[in-house]
Design a protein around this motif. Structure first.
Motif, short mmCIF file in Angstrom:
data_model
loop_
_atom_site.label_atom_id
_atom_site.label_comp_id
_atom_site.label_asym_id
_atom_site.label_seq_id
_atom_site.Cartn_x
_atom_site.Cartn_y
_atom_site.Cartn_z
N GLY A 88 0.77 -1.05 0.00
CA GLY A 88 0.09 0.13 0.10
C GLY A 88 0.73 1.41 0.14
N GLY A 89 1.97 1.29 -0.79
CA GLY A 89 2.86 2.32 -0.59
C GLY A 89 3.78 2.71 0.59
N THR A 90 3.55 1.83 1.51
CA THR A 90 4.21 1.77 2.92
C THR A 90 5.40 0.79 3.03
OG1 THR A 90 2.30 2.83 4.05
CG2 THR A 90 3.73 1.94 5.35
N LEU A 91 6.39 1.17 3.57
CA LEU A 91 7.30 0.07 3.99
C LEU A 91 7.10 -0.42 5.33
CD1 LEU A 91 10.27 -1.14 3.31
CD2 LEU A 91 11.44 0.71 4.42
N TRP A 92 7.19 -1.59 5.62
CA TRP A 92 6.74 -2.38 6.86
C TRP A 92 7.94 -3.16 7.22
CZ3 TRP A 92 1.92 -1.13 8.60
CH2 TRP A 92 0.93 -0.89 7.90
N VAL A 93 8.00 -3.49 8.52
CA VAL A 93 8.93 -4.67 9.06
C VAL A 93 8.31 -5.68 9.97
CG1 VAL A 93 10.03 -3.51 10.78
CG2 VAL A 93 11.16 -5.34 10.00
N ASN A 94 8.43 -6.70 9.66
CA ASN A 94 7.82 -8.01 10.59
C ASN A 94 9.24 -8.50 11.57
OD1 ASN A 94 5.52 -7.93 9.32
ND2 ASN A 94 5.80 -9.97 8.38
N TYR B 225 1.91 -9.31 9.45
CA TYR B 225 1.31 -9.55 8.19
C TYR B 225 1.83 -10.87 7.72
CZ TYR B 225 0.17 -8.73 3.34
OH TYR B 225 -0.27 -8.96 1.98
N HIS B 226 1.18 -11.88 7.44
CA HIS B 226 1.74 -13.34 6.73
C HIS B 226 2.63 -13.90 7.83
CE1 HIS B 226 -0.16 -13.50 2.94
NE2 HIS B 226 0.27 -12.26 2.55
N MET B 227 2.66 -13.54 9.25
CA MET B 227 3.42 -14.35 9.95
C MET B 227 2.55 -14.64 11.31
SD MET B 227 6.46 -14.22 8.72
CE MET B 227 7.62 -14.37 10.15
N ASN B 228 3.11 -15.51 12.19
CA ASN B 228 2.50 -15.97 13.30
C ASN B 228 2.10 -14.66 14.27
OD1 ASN B 228 1.98 -16.63 16.18
ND2 ASN B 228 2.44 -18.86 15.58
N LYS B 229 0.94 -14.51 14.50
CA LYS B 229 0.62 -13.09 15.27
C LYS B 229 0.85 -13.35 16.60
CE LYS B 229 -2.63 -11.93 11.59
NZ LYS B 229 -1.58 -12.20 10.66
N THR B 230 1.03 -14.34 17.14
CA THR B 230 1.53 -14.19 18.62
C THR B 230 2.90 -14.02 18.88
OG1 THR B 230 -0.20 -16.39 18.97
CG2 THR B 230 1.65 -16.09 20.64
N HIS B 231 3.92 -14.47 17.82
CA HIS B 231 5.26 -14.35 18.13
C HIS B 231 5.65 -13.31 17.25
CE1 HIS B 231 5.60 -17.92 20.80
NE2 HIS B 231 4.63 -18.65 19.77
N TRP B 232 5.19 -12.56 16.43
CA TRP B 232 5.67 -11.49 15.49
C TRP B 232 4.81 -10.19 15.54
CZ3 TRP B 232 10.13 -12.36 12.50
CH2 TRP B 232 10.55 -13.53 12.39
N VAL B 233 5.33 -9.26 15.21
CA VAL B 233 4.64 -7.95 15.12
C VAL B 233 4.98 -7.33 13.70
CG1 VAL B 233 4.24 -7.59 17.50
CG2 VAL B 233 6.16 -6.63 16.57
N THR B 234 4.24 -6.39 13.32
CA THR B 234 4.69 -5.57 12.28
C THR B 234 4.54 -3.97 12.60
OG1 THR B 234 3.66 -7.11 10.71
CG2 THR B 234 3.73 -4.68 10.03
N ALA B 235 5.65 -3.21 12.23
CA ALA B 235 5.60 -2.10 12.49
C ALA B 235 5.81 -1.28 11.19
CB ALA B 235 7.26 -1.84 13.00
N ALA B 236 5.02 0.00 10.79
CA ALA B 236 4.98 0.71 9.99
C ALA B 236 6.11 1.76 9.97
CB ALA B 236 3.70 1.54 9.98
N LEU B 237 7.17 1.56 8.77
CA LEU B 237 8.27 2.48 8.74
C LEU B 237 8.00 3.66 7.97
CD1 LEU B 237 10.68 -0.48 8.08
CD2 LEU B 237 9.98 0.61 10.31
N ASP B 238 6.88 4.41 8.21
CA ASP B 238 6.31 5.67 7.47
C ASP B 238 6.27 6.65 8.47
OD1 ASP B 238 4.18 4.89 8.82
OD2 ASP B 238 2.90 4.94 7.22
N GLY B 239 6.78 6.57 9.85
CA GLY B 239 6.71 7.67 10.68
C GLY B 239 5.66 7.20 11.83
N ARG B 240 4.72 6.38 11.60
CA ARG B 240 3.91 5.98 12.56
C ARG B 240 4.57 5.40 13.75
NH1 ARG B 240 -0.66 3.09 9.23
NH2 ARG B 240 0.80 3.00 7.70
#
Length: 109
Positions: free
Chosen positions: A46-52, A74-89
């Motif tokens: 969606g035009g945003t850089l993310w990291v799991n 995103y696309h990972m085990n939600k218990t053991h992984w998180v996603t961070a938005a790298l767009d300033g949020r």
């Protein structure tokens, strides 16, 4: 805001790891040399850089509920992984801390 290359350079500075592209250039996967385990997945959506990143379940719950810019993985085990938005949020210092923690949780024993 840092670019994908700058985030990859940060991960490489942790030592003993390399960048992998198992899904063409769409995803950059940071892996440990000793065990090939992944500790960070960079991708654009969606035009945003993310990291799991991997994290303990209780910390993941806290990050998702109380820290801006952190979401269920995103696309990972939600218990053991998180996603961070790298767009300033998400605060870059907090993202660095989470990447370091993921690196420590997955490094060779």
């Amino acid at each position: 805001m840092r670019s994908r290359r700058e985030w990859v350079a940060f991960c490489l500075s942790l030592g003993g790891c390399w960048e992998d592209y198992p899904f063409d250039e769409e995803w950059t996967v940071m892996r440990h040399r000793g065990n090939r385990r992944s500790f960070a997945f960079f991708y654009e959506r969606g035009g945003t850089l993310w990291v799991n990143c991997k994290c303990p379940p209780e910390e993941g719950d806290f990050l998702r509920a109380h820290v801006p810019g952190f979401f269920p993985a995103y696309h990972m085990n939600k218990t053991h992984w998180v996603t961070a938005a790298l767009d300033g949020r998400a605060d870059e210092g907090e993202v660095e801390r989470v990447i370091r923690q993921s690196y420590a949780l997955t490094r060779p024993q």
